[in-house]
Design a protein around this motif. Structure first.
Motif, PDB file in Angstrom:
ATOM      1  N   VAL A 140       0.762  -1.294  -0.130  1.00 37.15           N
ATOM      2  CA  VAL A 140      -0.070   0.073  -0.174  1.00 37.15           C
ATOM      3  C   VAL A 140       0.956   1.160  -0.026  1.00 37.15           C
ATOM      4  O   VAL A 140       0.637   2.038  -0.685  1.00 37.15           O
ATOM      5  N   GLU A 143       2.570   1.559  -3.574  1.00 40.42           N
ATOM      6  CA  GLU A 143       1.770   2.235  -4.401  1.00 40.42           C
ATOM      7  C   GLU A 143       1.308   3.694  -4.377  1.00 40.42           C
ATOM      8  O   GLU A 143       1.449   4.385  -5.056  1.00 40.42           O
ATOM      9  N   TYR A 144       1.530   4.002  -3.167  1.00 40.98           N
ATOM     10  CA  TYR A 144       1.171   5.445  -2.734  1.00 40.98           C
ATOM     11  C   TYR A 144       2.340   6.311  -3.079  1.00 40.98           C
ATOM     12  O   TYR A 144       2.198   7.085  -3.869  1.00 40.98           O
ATOM     13  N   ALA A 160      -3.122   8.279  -5.732  1.00 40.32           N
ATOM     14  CA  ALA A 160      -3.419   7.935  -4.323  1.00 40.32           C
ATOM     15  C   ALA A 160      -4.184   8.997  -3.650  1.00 40.32           C
ATOM     16  O   ALA A 160      -3.724  10.099  -3.367  1.00 40.32           O
ATOM     17  N   ALA A 163      -4.305   6.131   2.452  1.00 37.91           N
ATOM     18  CA  ALA A 163      -3.779   4.711   2.893  1.00 37.91           C
ATOM     19  C   ALA A 163      -4.419   4.771   4.261  1.00 37.91           C
ATOM     20  O   ALA A 163      -4.008   5.626   5.188  1.00 37.91           O
ATOM     21  N   PHE A 181      -5.599   0.696   0.463  1.00 36.35           N
ATOM     22  CA  PHE A 181      -5.357   1.773  -0.452  1.00 36.35           C
ATOM     23  C   PHE A 181      -6.325   2.213  -1.143  1.00 36.35           C
ATOM     24  O   PHE A 181      -7.088   1.648  -1.607  1.00 36.35           O
ATOM     25  N   ARG A 183      -7.431   4.341  -4.393  1.00 38.20           N
ATOM     26  CA  ARG A 183      -7.061   4.506  -5.667  1.00 38.20           C
ATOM     27  C   ARG A 183      -8.077   5.436  -6.506  1.00 38.20           C
ATOM     28  O   ARG A 183      -9.242   5.021  -6.501  1.00 38.20           O
TER      29      ARG A 183
END
Length: 501
Positions: A140, A143-144, A160, A163, A181, A183
């Motif tokens: 998570v 990806e952020y 993002a 989170a 997360f 998105r």
């Protein structure tokens, strides 16, 4: 199919939802709600993005832990998991779908663009394939960091929004803290979404999906003589431009399966992705890419391969004459290569300070890349230090020292200056243009891993916050953060990255 927007659920709701995908036929998705978690804690909320999306930022900051964990369904949401198929490392899987992601709904942002809001790691869906539907904290945070860095670099990408820690563990090779997360995407429609219906011989749904994609992403094509062929060409052109931009910053996606290629032209799914340190066209980080299928230099060709799979789903719609339809598809796939090459070469010219075109430019660029590979030189640092050399010959030693074979680099610099002398830009303008094309700061793999380790082991998010801050201004000189521009020291290099599932 009726695509007329519905009315927002409430003027005071934190999300002014207008859920067009939920109005598609029921075989496009499964209705499912997130599974509640034990003790959610909002780690990070992207207020600036929330305001861009037209959301009620104060309400989300107040109730964000509950909403972004899936514990509270906001008014107007219509949670669903999307159905899709995909080629994974070349092998076709007829049903994948959102196995750990649930789309809450869509909003129209302040620029008039429709955007999806999706929770990743929010629990099981009918597509979970025996998985737990959960996400660990590390993926998570990765990806952020990466998605926001890509946005700052000017590369089309999902974003993002938040989170959230779930307060309960997930079980992988070890026990890890769970997280969700949030998105944001122009849409989550993939090449694999078309494959899902084509594999079932359901051309009616393929056509419905194509009509929806044209309406949502390419409305200028509605009156085209061959709208579905025009759609394919438009998707191919966006992918060519996107992948060229990946290469310009040394980005390696790591898992370019057809279910990870959007038809909107955004970068999506950052599981095993990474940025190169030392330049190597064969570089692979993903632990599951055993044979280098998705290596750095293979990405343009894989993009074309994925588009060929999309063409297979759409070709019956291109033309009633089968041979004509196939010829159209092949011509468009060939054109993709030309479009990619132009975008790549134009971007590489900008990186070395060229505003005009000459026949020998590609050889000049390729010779620098060869020297970088042979000299084990850092991709990002070479181009950033070339910016300084563009304005001052006295800066050359700082560039040359990056190479294990400095003599050959000095010869290249001589040839480069001869080429640059034929340009019309003055020295200052050229250096400024190069600075805008060559980031000083990327989310280097060792920095990402350090941030993840600190957060996972000690609940320390200071490195995560620092990395987000530095990479939000990638083209600026930040002397106080010079260490973040440096490649890993001995023992810090990250050799492998892993999927988040």
């Amino acid at each position: 199919m009726n695509y007329v927007p519905s009315q927002p659920a409430s003027e005071t709701a934190p999300f002014p939802f207008d859920n067009s995908y939920a109005r598609l036929p029921a075989n496009f998705y499964a209705r499912v709600e997130p599974t509640p978690v034990a003790e959610p804690w909002l780690i990070k909320f992207n207020r600036k993005l929330a305001e861009e999306l037209g959301l009620e930022a104060e309400a989300l900051e107040r109730d964000g832990a509950a909403i972004f964990s899936g514990n509270k369904i906001p008014p107007g949401a219509e949670p669903l998991a999307m159905a899709y198929a995909g080629h994974q490392f070349g092998t076709f899987v007829p049903q994948l779908g959102d196995g750990r992601a649930i789309m809450l709904g869509e909003v129209i942002d302040r620029g008039g663009k429709r955007r999806d809001i999706q929770l990743k790691g929010s629990g099981q869906t009918p597509y979970s394939r025996r998985g737990d539907g959960r996400a660990a904290l590390g993926p998570v945070l990765r990806e952020y960091i990466i998605s926001e860095a890509m946005h700052a670099l000017g590369i089309p990408t999902t974003r993002a929004l938040a989170a959230t820690i779930t307060g309960q563990p997930v079980y992988r090779e070890q026990i890890l803290p769970g997280a969700v997360f949030t998105r944001v995407a122009a849409s989550h429609i993939r090449v694999g979404t078309f494959q899902f219906f084509a594999a079932r011989g359901d051309m009616e749904s393929v056509k419905t999906l194509a009509d929806y994609v044209i309406e949502r992403h390419y409305p200028e094509l509605k009156d085209s003589e061959k709208p579905y062929f025009s759609l394919f060409k438009a998707v191919a052109a966006r992918q060519a431009a996107l992948i060229a931009r990946w290469l310009h910053v040394g980005f390696i996606h790591g898992v370019m399966n057809t279910d990870n290629m959007t038809v909107s032209g955004e970068t999506i799914d950052f599981g095993p992705c990474a940025f190169m340190d030392a330049y190597d066209p064969k570089k692979v980080f993903s632990s599951i890419d055993q044979f280098g299928r998705y290596a750095y230099a293979n990405q343009p060709g894989i993009g074309q391969w994925n588009l060929a799979r999309l063409a297979e789903t759409l070709v019956p719609l291109f033309d009633p004459v089968a041979d004509t339809a196939v010829n159209l598809a092949n011509d468009a796939l060939t054109e993709y290569g030309s479009i990619f090459q132009k975008h790549w070469l134009d971007g590489m010219r900008r990186k070395i300070g060229l505003a005009t075109d000459e026949d020998g430019d590609i050889e000049l660029i390729q010779s620098l890349l060869t020297l970088m590979h042979e000299g084990n030189a850092d991709f990002s640092l070479v181009f950033r230090r070339l910016v300084a050399s563009a304005g001052d010959n006295g800066s050359d030693p700082a560039l040359v020292e990056l190479f294990e074979k400095p003599g050959a680099v000095s010869a290249w610099l001589h040839d480069w200056r001869g080429r640059v002398a034929r340009e019309t830009l003055d020295t200052g303008a050229r250096a400024a243009a190069m600075r805008a094309a060559n980031p000083a700061f990327i989310p280097r793999n060792h920095r990402v891993e350090q941030a993840i380790d600190a957060a996972t082991r000690d609940a320390d998010f200071s490195l995560f916050e620092a990395l987000l801050d530095v990479t939000s201004r990638p083209y600026e000189d930040q002397p106080e953060h010079e260490a973040y521009a440096a490649p890993p020291r001995a023992g810090e290099e990250v050799l492998q990255t892993f999927c988040g599932t």
